[in-house]
Design an enzyme around this catalytic site. Structure first.
Site, PDB file in Angstrom:
ATOM      1  N   HIS A   1      20.309  67.029  52.592  1.00 40.38           N
ATOM      2  CA  HIS A   1      21.701  67.386  52.198  1.00 40.38           C
ATOM      3  C   HIS A   1      22.185  68.465  53.167  1.00 40.38           C
ATOM      4  CE1 HIS A   1      24.814  68.301  48.867  1.00 40.38           C
ATOM      5  NE2 HIS A   1      25.163  69.001  49.935  1.00 40.38           N
TER       6      HIS A   1
ATOM      7  N   HIS B   1      25.639  69.967  55.626  1.00 38.03           N
ATOM      8  CA  HIS B   1      27.023  69.967  56.116  1.00 38.03           C
ATOM      9  C   HIS B   1      27.023  70.417  57.569  1.00 38.03           C
ATOM     10  CE1 HIS B   1      28.656  69.560  52.000  1.00 38.03           C
ATOM     11  NE2 HIS B   1      27.584  70.279  51.666  1.00 38.03           N
TER      12      HIS B   1
ATOM     13  N   ASN C   1      32.176  65.378  53.565  1.00 35.58           N
ATOM     14  CA  ASN C   1      33.381  66.062  53.054  1.00 35.58           C
ATOM     15  C   ASN C   1      34.133  66.786  54.165  1.00 35.58           C
ATOM     16  OD1 ASN C   1      31.279  67.986  53.177  1.00 35.58           O
ATOM     17  ND2 ASN C   1      32.180  69.248  51.568  1.00 35.58           N
TER      18      ASN C   1
ATOM     19  N   LYS D   1      28.243  59.243  48.818  1.00 34.96           N
ATOM     20  CA  LYS D   1      28.317  60.525  48.133  1.00 34.96           C
ATOM     21  C   LYS D   1      29.426  60.525  47.089  1.00 34.96           C
ATOM     22  CE  LYS D   1      27.497  64.807  47.214  1.00 34.96           C
ATOM     23  NZ  LYS D   1      27.472  66.001  48.053  1.00 34.96           N
TER      24      LYS D   1
ATOM     25  N   HIS E   1      27.214  65.012  43.510  1.00 35.28           N
ATOM     26  CA  HIS E   1      27.497  66.424  43.195  1.00 35.28           C
ATOM     27  C   HIS E   1      27.715  66.479  41.688  1.00 35.28           C
ATOM     28  CE1 HIS E   1      29.153  70.551  43.979  1.00 35.28           C
ATOM     29  NE2 HIS E   1      29.533  70.318  42.731  1.00 35.28           N
TER      30      HIS E   1
ATOM     31  N   HIS F   1      21.485  69.174  45.060  1.00 34.26           N
ATOM     32  CA  HIS F   1      21.431  70.622  44.830  1.00 34.26           C
ATOM     33  C   HIS F   1      21.378  70.992  43.344  1.00 34.26           C
ATOM     34  CE1 HIS F   1      25.685  69.877  44.391  1.00 34.26           C
ATOM     35  NE2 HIS F   1      26.009  70.051  45.649  1.00 34.26           N
TER      36      HIS F   1
ATOM     37  N   LEU G   1      28.465  76.390  45.495  1.00 39.25           N
ATOM     38  CA  LEU G   1      28.563  75.496  44.342  1.00 39.25           C
ATOM     39  C   LEU G   1      27.470  74.433  44.431  1.00 39.25           C
ATOM     40  CD1 LEU G   1      32.432  75.140  44.150  1.00 39.25           C
ATOM     41  CD2 LEU G   1      30.928  76.247  42.463  1.00 39.25           C
TER      42      LEU G   1
ATOM     43  N   ASP H   1      21.630  71.948  51.678  1.00 39.15           N
ATOM     44  CA  ASP H   1      23.048  72.191  51.404  1.00 39.15           C
ATOM     45  C   ASP H   1      23.566  73.327  52.279  1.00 39.15           C
ATOM     46  OD1 ASP H   1      25.558  71.851  50.327  1.00 39.15           O
ATOM     47  OD2 ASP H   1      25.134  72.999  48.517  1.00 39.15           O
TER      48      ASP H   1
HETATM   49  N1  LIG Z   1      27.675  73.810  48.354  1.00 34.48           N
HETATM   50  C1  LIG Z   1      28.790  74.464  48.595  1.00 34.48           C
HETATM   51  O1  LIG Z   1      28.985  75.555  48.051  1.00 34.48           O
HETATM   52  N2  LIG Z   1      29.721  73.979  49.454  1.00 34.48           N
HETATM   53  C2  LIG Z   1      29.715  72.706  50.122  1.00 34.48           C
HETATM   54  C3  LIG Z   1      30.110  71.576  49.238  1.00 34.48           C
HETATM   55  C4  LIG Z   1      29.041  71.136  48.246  1.00 34.48           C
HETATM   56  O2  LIG Z   1      27.940  70.788  48.630  1.00 34.48           O
HETATM   57  O3  LIG Z   1      29.315  71.097  47.039  1.00 34.48           O
HETATM   58  C5  LIG Z   1      30.665  72.783  51.298  1.00 34.48           C
HETATM   59  O4  LIG Z   1      31.005  71.744  51.876  1.00 34.48           O
HETATM   60  O5  LIG Z   1      31.043  73.896  51.689  1.00 34.48           O
HETATM   61 ZN   LIG Z   2      26.697  70.261  49.917  1.00 33.85          ZN
HETATM   62 ZN   LIG Z   3      27.940  69.636  46.353  1.00 29.28          ZN
END
Ligand SMILES: NC(=O)N[C@@H](CC(=O)O)C(=O)O
Ligand SMILES: [Zn+2]
Ligand SMILES: [Zn+2]
Length: 344
Positions: free
Chosen positions: A13, A15, A41, A99, A136, A174, A219, A247
């Protein structure tokens, strides 16, 4: 133990963002990880197979020349997602998962799902072809306390959805609660759960005690200590249901340090040293490989990485406080403890 060699880990996971942020972040994950499930995202989100293929190309172009890193792409599920597009992207090897964001649950989730009946056709097709759904798992109802949103999601949304779609393979992303751990543990081979680095380290005090600490806000939000302990027990148990998904979610410091700061902790840079410290504290260093390198590929039905990484224990390792990016500095997650394990 002073030295630990494990198969090269994967991040299930992640970003990586896009543009200048992607260029700064890609090397941070490629340094230690073999593969990562890339979250879709972006703005606008990655909703079609063609968009996922184009995003994968941008990620590959952002990697250092000598990188040994494979991005595994995901599609962002919307109420308009076409089951045929999903199936052909999976068939072509472009996407590894889809997702699900409940609309409004987190960063860039506005295009997510409001009415689950509208995605029934896609979910049924995914069950048929064995394509995992990454979830999520938080409800967004205003009357549900933010600390209860994961537990309520399991009861009201996830469990009914799984019962209505037999054979659907699901990853609870997560997880942050004892309820998440219990549900994942009892879910059988079609249910997995990722656990982040930061939720093994912090509880909600980190965000709120002694002043408001935006770099610990993410989150799902970190919960009480009893939940952190349940996550640590799950991650270090060796149970195949649990695997690493950092995450790691970079936002520039200006985007986090403001009256309405973004959610996300950035952990790609120091995750392996943190995990080794946590697993040593739990007397479970021998299970780090299961969590970081074996259980994820087993769930995704992919081979484990052939390469290895060695960690060595010694004087505390100092990581950069911030990583520079074209969108401004990104603060590296501070685990508030010395890290004795260096990645060699
Ligand atoms: N985890 C987070 O707090 N933020 C993630 C989004 C997510 O995974 O929910 C993001 O894209 O910033
Ligand atoms: Zn995430
Ligand atoms: Zn998330």
């Amino acid at each position: 133990m002073q030295r630990l060699t494990i198969r090269r880990p994967d991040d299930w996971h992640l970003h990586l963002r896009d543009g200048a942020m992607l260029r700064a972040m890609a090397p941070e994950s490629a340094r230690h990880f073999g593969r990562a499930i890339i979250m879709p995202n972006l703005v606008p989100p990655v909703v079609t197979g063609a968009q996922a293929a184009a995003y994968r190309d941008r990620i590959l172009a952002a990697l250092p020349d000598d990188a040994d890193f494979t991005p595994l792409m995901t599609l962002y599920l919307t109420e308009d997602t076409d089951p045929d597009d999903v199936a052909s992207a999976a068939d072509a090897g472009i996407v590894t998962a889809v997702k699900l964001y409940p609309a409004g649950a987190t960063t860039n989730s506005a295009s997510g799902v409001r009415d689950f009946d509208k995605v029934r056709g896609v979910l049924e097709r995914m069950a048929e072809i064995g394509l995992p759904l990454c979830v999520h798992g938080e409800v967004v109802d205003a009357d549900i306390d933010i600390f209860d949103r994961e537990a309520v999601f399991i009861d009201r949304v996830l469990d009914p959805l799984r019962r209505a779609t037999p054979g659907l393979r699901v990853v609870m992303e997560h997880i942050t609660t004892r309820q998440g751990v219990d549900y994942a543990r009892a879910g059988g081979p079609d249910l997995g759960a990722t656990i982040t680095t930061h939720h093994l380290v912090i509880n909600r005090n980190a965000i709120l005690v002694g002043g408001i600490k935006p770099h610990y806000y993410c989150l799902p939000v970190a919960k009480r200590e009893e939940h952190r302990l349940a996550l640590r027990a799950a991650a270090t148990s060796g149970d195949a249901a649990f695997f690493l998904g950092t995450d790691s979610a970079p936002h520039s410091d200006p985007a986090k340090e403001q009256a309405c700061g973004c959610a996300g902790c950035f952990t790609a840079t120091n995750t392996l040293s943190i995990l080794a410290e946590v697993f040593e504290q739990e007397d479970a260093l021998d299970r780090l490989e299961s969590f970081a390198s074996l259980n994820g590929p087993a769930f995704y039905r992919l081979p484990v990485n052939e390469a290895t990484v060695t960690l060595q224990k010694g004087e505390p390792v100092v990581y950069p406080v911030k990583i520079a990016s074209g969108e401004g500095p990104v603060t590296v997650f501070d685990p508030m403890m010395p890290l004795h394990w260096r990645v060699m």
